[in-house]
Design a protein around this motif. Structure first.
Motif, mmCIF file in Angstrom:
data_model
loop_
_atom_site.group_PDB
_atom_site.id
_atom_site.type_symbol
_atom_site.label_atom_id
_atom_site.label_comp_id
_atom_site.label_asym_id
_atom_site.label_seq_id
_atom_site.Cartn_x
_atom_site.Cartn_y
_atom_site.Cartn_z
ATOM 1 N N SER A 1 -1.557 -3.659 9.682
ATOM 2 C CA SER A 1 -0.275 -4.301 9.963
ATOM 3 C C SER A 1 0.746 -3.263 10.395
ATOM 4 N N VAL A 2 1.462 -3.570 11.476
ATOM 5 C CA VAL A 2 2.520 -2.704 11.978
ATOM 6 C C VAL A 2 3.720 -3.583 12.308
ATOM 7 N N SER A 3 4.913 -3.113 11.962
ATOM 8 C CA SER A 3 6.150 -3.834 12.288
ATOM 9 C C SER A 3 6.609 -3.413 13.687
ATOM 10 N N HIS A 4 6.890 -4.405 14.535
ATOM 11 C CA HIS A 4 7.363 -4.190 15.906
ATOM 12 C C HIS A 4 8.706 -4.882 16.037
ATOM 13 N N ASN A 5 9.802 -4.108 16.086
ATOM 14 C CA ASN A 5 11.151 -4.696 16.074
ATOM 15 C C ASN A 5 11.307 -5.651 14.894
ATOM 16 N N GLY A 6 10.641 -5.311 13.777
ATOM 17 C CA GLY A 6 10.739 -6.126 12.574
ATOM 18 C C GLY A 6 9.705 -7.223 12.455
ATOM 19 N N VAL A 7 8.825 -7.374 13.444
ATOM 20 C CA VAL A 7 7.803 -8.422 13.434
ATOM 21 C C VAL A 7 6.467 -7.810 13.025
ATOM 22 N N CYS A 8 5.894 -8.296 11.941
ATOM 23 C CA CYS A 8 4.594 -7.803 11.480
ATOM 24 C C CYS A 8 3.500 -8.373 12.377
ATOM 25 N N LEU A 9 2.753 -7.482 13.044
ATOM 26 C CA LEU A 9 1.639 -7.875 13.904
ATOM 27 C C LEU A 9 0.418 -7.043 13.535
ATOM 28 N N THR A 10 -0.764 -7.605 13.760
ATOM 29 C CA THR A 10 -2.023 -6.967 13.408
ATOM 30 C C THR A 10 -2.607 -6.216 14.593
ATOM 31 N N LEU B 1 8.878 0.916 15.501
ATOM 32 C CA LEU B 1 7.588 0.781 14.826
ATOM 33 C C LEU B 1 7.638 1.327 13.408
ATOM 34 N N GLU B 2 6.976 0.602 12.516
ATOM 35 C CA GLU B 2 6.811 1.067 11.135
ATOM 36 C C GLU B 2 5.481 0.542 10.621
ATOM 37 N N ARG B 3 4.676 1.440 10.069
ATOM 38 C CA ARG B 3 3.436 1.010 9.420
ATOM 39 C C ARG B 3 3.765 0.423 8.049
ATOM 40 N N ALA B 4 2.857 -0.386 7.529
ATOM 41 C CA ALA B 4 3.056 -0.999 6.218
ATOM 42 C C ALA B 4 3.218 0.081 5.149
ATOM 43 N N MET B 5 4.018 -0.246 4.162
ATOM 44 C CA MET B 5 4.316 0.670 3.072
ATOM 45 C C MET B 5 3.071 0.901 2.212
ATOM 46 N N LYS B 6 2.904 2.137 1.743
ATOM 47 C CA LYS B 6 1.824 2.447 0.803
ATOM 48 C C LYS B 6 2.331 2.210 -0.606
ATOM 49 N N LEU B 7 1.499 1.641 -1.454
ATOM 50 C CA LEU B 7 1.863 1.431 -2.844
ATOM 51 C C LEU B 7 2.157 2.787 -3.488
ATOM 52 N N GLY B 8 3.301 2.905 -4.121
ATOM 53 C CA GLY B 8 3.696 4.151 -4.760
ATOM 54 C C GLY B 8 4.659 4.975 -3.928
ATOM 55 N N ASP B 9 4.862 4.606 -2.657
ATOM 56 C CA ASP B 9 5.830 5.324 -1.818
ATOM 57 C C ASP B 9 7.249 5.009 -2.266
ATOM 58 N N ARG B 10 8.175 5.897 -1.879
ATOM 59 C CA ARG B 10 9.589 5.622 -2.125
ATOM 60 C C ARG B 10 10.034 4.469 -1.239
ATOM 61 N N LEU B 11 10.908 3.644 -1.762
ATOM 62 C CA LEU B 11 11.484 2.543 -0.994
ATOM 63 C C LEU B 11 12.827 3.025 -0.462
ATOM 64 N N ASP B 12 12.796 3.768 0.656
ATOM 65 C CA ASP B 12 14.016 4.382 1.185
ATOM 66 C C ASP B 12 14.968 3.375 1.817
ATOM 67 N N GLY B 13 14.464 2.261 2.335
ATOM 68 C CA GLY B 13 15.316 1.238 2.927
ATOM 69 C C GLY B 13 15.522 0.126 1.917
ATOM 70 N N HIS B 14 14.964 -1.053 2.212
ATOM 71 C CA HIS B 14 14.944 -2.146 1.252
ATOM 72 C C HIS B 14 13.661 -2.940 1.476
ATOM 73 N N ILE B 15 13.395 -3.949 0.667
ATOM 74 C CA ILE B 15 12.165 -4.726 0.799
ATOM 75 C C ILE B 15 12.238 -5.563 2.071
ATOM 76 N N VAL B 16 11.316 -5.269 3.005
ATOM 77 C CA VAL B 16 11.255 -5.959 4.294
ATOM 78 C C VAL B 16 9.857 -6.548 4.428
ATOM 79 N N GLN B 17 9.778 -7.834 4.739
ATOM 80 C CA GLN B 17 8.483 -8.497 4.822
ATOM 81 C C GLN B 17 7.845 -8.445 6.210
ATOM 82 N N GLY B 18 8.662 -8.246 7.223
ATOM 83 C CA GLY B 18 8.121 -8.310 8.579
ATOM 84 C C GLY B 18 8.047 -9.733 9.087
ATOM 85 N N HIS B 19 8.770 -10.642 8.406
ATOM 86 C CA HIS B 19 8.831 -12.053 8.795
ATOM 87 C C HIS B 19 10.246 -12.337 9.294
#
Length: 195
Positions: free
Chosen positions: A39-48, A82-100
């Motif tokens: 999963s990768v976010s494209h302008n905020g849209v989660c696409l596979t 572009l942003e790759r999906a967050m890894k479990l245990g990473d810092r949450l530097d922004g806020h919770i974003v679903q990609g929806h």
């Protein structure tokens, strides 16, 4: 799940219609680190990711995604955050974003603040709202709201964000993707019976 911290800006290499869907090829340094089904976010849209070749990867946007987002306005050469999906245990530097993405907004104005920029966006009242100093995702970028009105909000952009995202291309009249804060959406939904 994402954080709204943009890793890279990709460039649209090719677009191809497949029935009602749009196949999108993106040139990016991230391509060599990706794998099929990621999963990768494209302008905020989660696409596979559905295809890989050298420095280009391929995703597919379905009709519903195209109807609700600004991906339908992409052209060859367009820049996408572009942003790759967050890894479990990473810092949450922004806020919770679903990609929806909840919908789009139109940039009303961009004000140069001599070292930063204030972007004002207008959106159709869709039951969502912003709060001053709350979080909003614009084209996948986690931002803090600096001015909130019904159907309108502003965000301040620092030089780093301006240069390292597609904010440098946004001007009055540009369409952007919005994802409202998930915590605010849950609170609003929980409060409905009491309002």
């Amino acid at each position: 799940m994402f954080t709204g911290i943009i890793e890279s800006v990709g460039e649209i290499a090719h677009l191809a219609k497949e029935g009602e869907n749009l196949q999108i090829e993106i040139k990016s340094p991230l391509a060599q680190e990706l794998k099929i089904d990621q999963s990768v976010s494209h302008n905020g849209v989660c696409l596979t990711v559905v295809g890989l070749k050298d420095s280009v990867y391929v995703v597919t946007a379905i009709k519903e995604t195209l109807d609700k987002t600004n991906l339908k306005t992409l052209e060859k050469g367009s820049l996408v955050n572009l942003e790759r999906a967050m890894k479990l245990g990473d810092r949450l530097d922004g806020h919770i974003v679903q990609g929806h993405v909840d919908g789009t907004a139109i940039c009303k104005k961009v004000e140069d603040e001599n070292g930063s920029w204030v972007f004002t966006f207008e959106y159709k009242n869709s039951g969502f709202s912003t709060v001053e100093k709350g979080s909003i995702t614009v084209n996948g970028v986690s931002l803090t709201v600096v001015n909130s009105k019904k159907g309108e909000f502003s965000v301040a952009i620092i030089p780093y964000t301006f240069e390292n995202t597609n904010f440098k291309e946004i001007k009055a009249g540009s369409e952007v993707n919005l994802e409202f804060d998930i915590i605010g959406k849950y609170v609003k939904n929980l409060m409905k019976p009491y309002l």
